[in-house]
Design an enzyme around this catalytic site. Structure first.
Site, mmCIF file in Angstrom:
data_model
loop_
_atom_site.group_PDB
_atom_site.id
_atom_site.type_symbol
_atom_site.label_atom_id
_atom_site.label_comp_id
_atom_site.label_asym_id
_atom_site.label_seq_id
_atom_site.Cartn_x
_atom_site.Cartn_y
_atom_site.Cartn_z
ATOM 1 N N HIS A 44 0.811 -1.214 0.000
ATOM 2 C CA HIS A 44 0.000 0.000 0.000
ATOM 3 C C HIS A 44 0.848 1.270 0.000
ATOM 4 O O HIS A 44 0.332 2.371 0.201
ATOM 5 C CB HIS A 44 -0.952 -0.006 1.191
ATOM 6 N N THR A 169 7.030 6.384 23.368
ATOM 7 C CA THR A 169 7.332 5.364 22.365
ATOM 8 C C THR A 169 6.238 5.335 21.309
ATOM 9 O O THR A 169 5.193 5.972 21.445
ATOM 10 C CB THR A 169 7.465 3.982 23.015
ATOM 11 N N MET A 173 -0.564 -0.428 17.719
ATOM 12 C CA MET A 173 -1.556 -0.283 16.651
ATOM 13 C C MET A 173 -1.817 -1.597 15.927
ATOM 14 O O MET A 173 -0.895 -2.308 15.548
ATOM 15 C CB MET A 173 -1.111 0.754 15.618
ATOM 16 N N ASP A 175 -3.571 -2.920 12.530
ATOM 17 C CA ASP A 175 -4.042 -2.509 11.197
ATOM 18 C C ASP A 175 -4.166 -3.784 10.377
ATOM 19 O O ASP A 175 -3.157 -4.394 10.027
ATOM 20 C CB ASP A 175 -3.046 -1.534 10.561
ATOM 21 N N MET A 176 -5.388 -4.184 10.093
ATOM 22 C CA MET A 176 -5.554 -5.489 9.456
ATOM 23 C C MET A 176 -6.674 -5.471 8.433
ATOM 24 O O MET A 176 -7.663 -4.758 8.565
ATOM 25 C CB MET A 176 -5.858 -6.556 10.503
ATOM 26 N N TRP A 227 -15.394 -18.522 9.398
ATOM 27 C CA TRP A 227 -16.755 -17.964 9.463
ATOM 28 C C TRP A 227 -16.829 -16.721 10.341
ATOM 29 O O TRP A 227 -17.664 -15.852 10.114
ATOM 30 C CB TRP A 227 -17.741 -19.030 9.971
ATOM 31 N N LYS A 228 -15.938 -16.604 11.331
ATOM 32 C CA LYS A 228 -15.959 -15.419 12.200
ATOM 33 C C LYS A 228 -15.522 -14.181 11.425
ATOM 34 O O LYS A 228 -16.133 -13.110 11.551
ATOM 35 C CB LYS A 228 -15.047 -15.643 13.410
ATOM 36 N N GLY A 308 1.912 -3.734 15.921
ATOM 37 C CA GLY A 308 2.673 -2.588 15.450
ATOM 38 C C GLY A 308 4.166 -2.694 15.658
ATOM 39 O O GLY A 308 4.940 -1.948 15.056
#
Length: 336
Positions: A44, A169, A173, A175-176, A227-228, A308
């Site tokens: 990305h 610090t 995070m 991010d998925m 399925w989840k 992260g």
């Protein structure tokens, strides 16, 4: 190929200006793409430059569009993205959300009719570095089969959560994508001539596979958690549509303006200072991180990482050796 941050950003900025962005907008978008690459999110970062340029050229992204306010309900605001650059629309909404959270303690900003925000974690990091807790997601067109199906009816609907770090610090995070791997990750793995670490989808015969090429051919990526993940994706699509007064996958499929063209996005920002002091927050995070890392390692483990922390490994390598860019991707950017 290894390059400096400035080399990458300069070339991406050149491309974006060539395809219609003002210098100011091109600078911001190029920085976000380069930061994503610096953090190891190649798919990305540099991997999306050519596609974004193509969308600008086709008019699927309006280079000059600005978000317009449609609903103002105190701590809630809804914007129309007017098909402008998704990076700029998302940054604008996060900035507005932080202002509202500073006033109300919590805010929700929805934006409809926007375009691909590229790496969703860019906006979680931006908010958390400024001291805010962030929960964000976007819906997408249908790119993933529901559990029990072989035709795409769900988006991969990237989901982000971010919390300010301890004692200055970097933020913690998540991010998925809601798929096991995003299509961008699958494509970059295929370009590198590698297999996925774990099965990421099905081949044309319906067999689970770690072959990125077979998954790209079948277009049958695997929902995380089977399925989840399928159900989670569906709920994110519905909530994204309702909370932004926008549209979901069923209608996004009809827009026909590229990846995420017309998408709906939600940004929830929370000012933790309205809830507790920094000393308490740091204590909670330190204990949680210690508890996580104290677990005995499994067989063949590469270590335990909080969400992260993998970015830090990429940054260390890139600082030492230069930022990695696939030759084929860099040559594509140079040719634009």
């Amino acid at each position: 190929m290894r390059l400096t941050f400035d080399e990458i950003k300069k070339e991406i900025k050149r491309v974006f200006m060539k395809y219609g962005l003002s210098e100011e907008k091109a600078e911001i978008c190029a920085r976000i793409h380069t930061e994503s690459t610096y953090d190891g999110i190649y798919s990305h970062g540099t991997g999306r430059v050519a596609r974004f340029a193509d969308y600008l050229q086709k008019g699927w992204v309006d280079a000059g569009a600005e978000p317009t306010l449609e609903t103002d309900a105190g701590a809630i605001r809804i914007y129309n993205g007017n098909m402008g650059p998704g990076v700029l629309n998302a940054l604008y909404c996060v900035e507005e959300g932080m202002k509202l959270a500073a006033q109300y303690g919590i805010s929700m900003v929805g934006i409809k009719n926007t375009t691909h925000w590229m790496r969703g974690g860019s906006y979680g990091l931006h908010a958390a570095r400024k001291g805010y807790i962030a929960i964000m997601w976007t819906n997408t067109e249908s790119v993933m089969p529901p559990w029990g199906a072989k035709e795409g009816r769900l988006g991969n609907n990237p989901f982000v959560m971010a919390v300010p770090g301890v004692d200055g610090t970097e933020p913690i995070m998540l991010d998925m994508a809601v798929s096991q791997y995003s299509y961008g990750k699958i494509a970059m793995t295929r370009l590198a001539g590698k297999k996925l670490p774990f099965a990421g989808g099905f081949d044309k015969e319906g067999n689970l596979t770690d072959d990125p090429g077979a998954i790209q051919e079948s277009r049958r990526i695997l929902p995380m958690g089977y399925w989840k993940g399928s159900s989670f994706s569906f709920m994110l699509d519905i909530l994204g549509s309702l909370l932004s007064n926008g549209i979901g996958a069923a209608d996004l499929d009809l827009v026909g303006k590229g990846s995420c063209g017309g998408a709906s996005q939600i940004m929830i920002l929370i000012d933790p200072d309205k809830i507790s002091g920094k000393e308490h927050r740091d204590e909670v995070l330190k204990k949680a991180l210690h508890h996580l890392r104290s677990a005995a390692l499994s067989e063949h483990s590469n270590g335990i990482f909080a969400p992260g922390e993998d970015f830090a490994k990429f940054r260390e390598d890139h600082d030492k050796n230069g930022i990695f860019v696939e030759d084929v991707i860099w040559n594509e950017i140079l040719s634009l």
